[in-house]
Design an enzyme around this catalytic site. Sequence first.
Site, short mmCIF file in Angstrom:
data_model
loop_
_atom_site.label_atom_id
_atom_site.label_comp_id
_atom_site.label_asym_id
_atom_site.label_seq_id
_atom_site.Cartn_x
_atom_site.Cartn_y
_atom_site.Cartn_z
CG PHE A 1 -1.82 1.09 1.16
CD1 PHE A 1 -3.14 1.28 0.59
CD2 PHE A 1 -1.47 2.44 1.69
CE1 PHE A 1 -3.95 2.26 0.53
CE2 PHE A 1 -2.38 3.61 1.65
CZ PHE A 1 -3.67 3.44 1.12
CB THR B 1 -0.17 25.77 -4.47
OG1 THR B 1 -0.72 26.10 -5.58
CG2 THR B 1 -0.48 27.07 -3.66
#
Length: 485
Positions: free
Chosen positions: A202, A366
């Site tokens: 995972f 950002t």
Amino acid sequence: MWSRALRNNLKLNQIRGASTIVKGEPEAPVVKTDIPGPKSKQLLQELGSLQQAGTVQMFVNYDKSIGNYLVDADDNILLDTYTQISSLPLGYNHPELLKVFNDQHNMKCLINRPALGVFPGDDWPKRLNGILSEISPKLPNITTMMCGSCSNENAFKNIFITYQRKKRGENVEFTAEEKSSCVVNQPPGAPKLSIMSFKNAFHGRTLGSLSTTHSKYIHKIDIPSFDWPIATFPQYKYPLEENQRENEEQDKKCLAEVEELFEKYEKKGIPVAGIIVEPIQSEGGDNEASPQFFQQLQKIAKKNNAYLLIDEVQTGGGCTGKFWCHEHFNLETPPDIVTFSKKMQMGGYFHTAEMTPKQPSRVFNTWMGDPGKLIILETVIKVIKEQKLLENVLHTGTMLKIGLLELEKEFCYYVNSTRGRGTFLAINATDSNLRDEILTKLKAKGIQSGGCGTKSVRLRPALIFQEHHANIFLDKFRQVLKEIK
């Protein structure tokens, strides 16, 4: 009963941690209603009208939760051995963390939320250098991100960029064809490359990371994936000391498959640029592999001019008794990249200087992390060192593991295969239905716990989890096993 027996066994292990008790912490769980209770159920209806809420187990009162104890909306008090999916290093409302934003400078770093890739604060280099000097896994550079998935996702980009730069030549400029073809998703600018991962792994749910996640179908169904190689991760038999030869054969078989996949994908025209692996496969079942397996895996990567990424999103931050789980493996050199999140409060990755792109804007978004979370991490690291929490983890983890092994002997027809490092532990039930019944019954007795894989109960307590907490958990677990029919 448990305390006396375990104390006798623990004479073999004299590692002791400082007291980590958080003032005001309850002495024991208190269950007043069914879980979820009436308030949680009402809140679930309200939330369900706004968004998909099928994963919500209960609603938590974060004002009342403290230390190792979670308090839900119905005032049930649960000993939390799962800690927000392994994400709370110091438990709930630790007094040192509550002070962090009393400082006006820290508060302004938080509320002004800088776009770190363009307008970082004037103290950002100093703060990053402080983190590097305190906890870096012997890697010189750090890239900050928001979460574990985006850390892995962007780390793949670093691997591909570095792989192509090495292939192209360090100082060779991009060709006009590369520049034009990449914007329409075609080679040579968008090359066919791959990242090797392992079955049951995972690594996140964003689109690129999802191509390396192989634990549950619900994560992946209907989502397009890359044609990337998937190797077999060792599946050990327990106890380890009684199955050494067979487990060594598992290592050899899996490593041989890794080598074969390098060859196969080279022939397919999708060469392997890197390998991503968890030190302990967490979501996929707490599957572990030997130090020798990881040492050989690193050698195979180097032989094939590929890079090794160790995903420490869940195992990092001290829960295995070392700050980074891969430190247990005595690797010849540090990995090329180590990703982190969860207990680290923010996401990101440490990496070699070679992994740093030569041009700006190649790895960028950002926010590029969160200075507020880094400020929290600074305090977390300070508390870990001052209270000797890694020693505490080793001590409590030894106690928990011995207790789980004793439960195995007493209830061998229900549970088996105790494993893990530090307090990062798991035990198997005989099947998935029994595992789910155990988790439900533990919750009814005031223990918040979690599952992984198809039949494992996993422990992810805070680093401040101590002997008396372990005794409570083991007593409740034994009660649950005695009640099963």
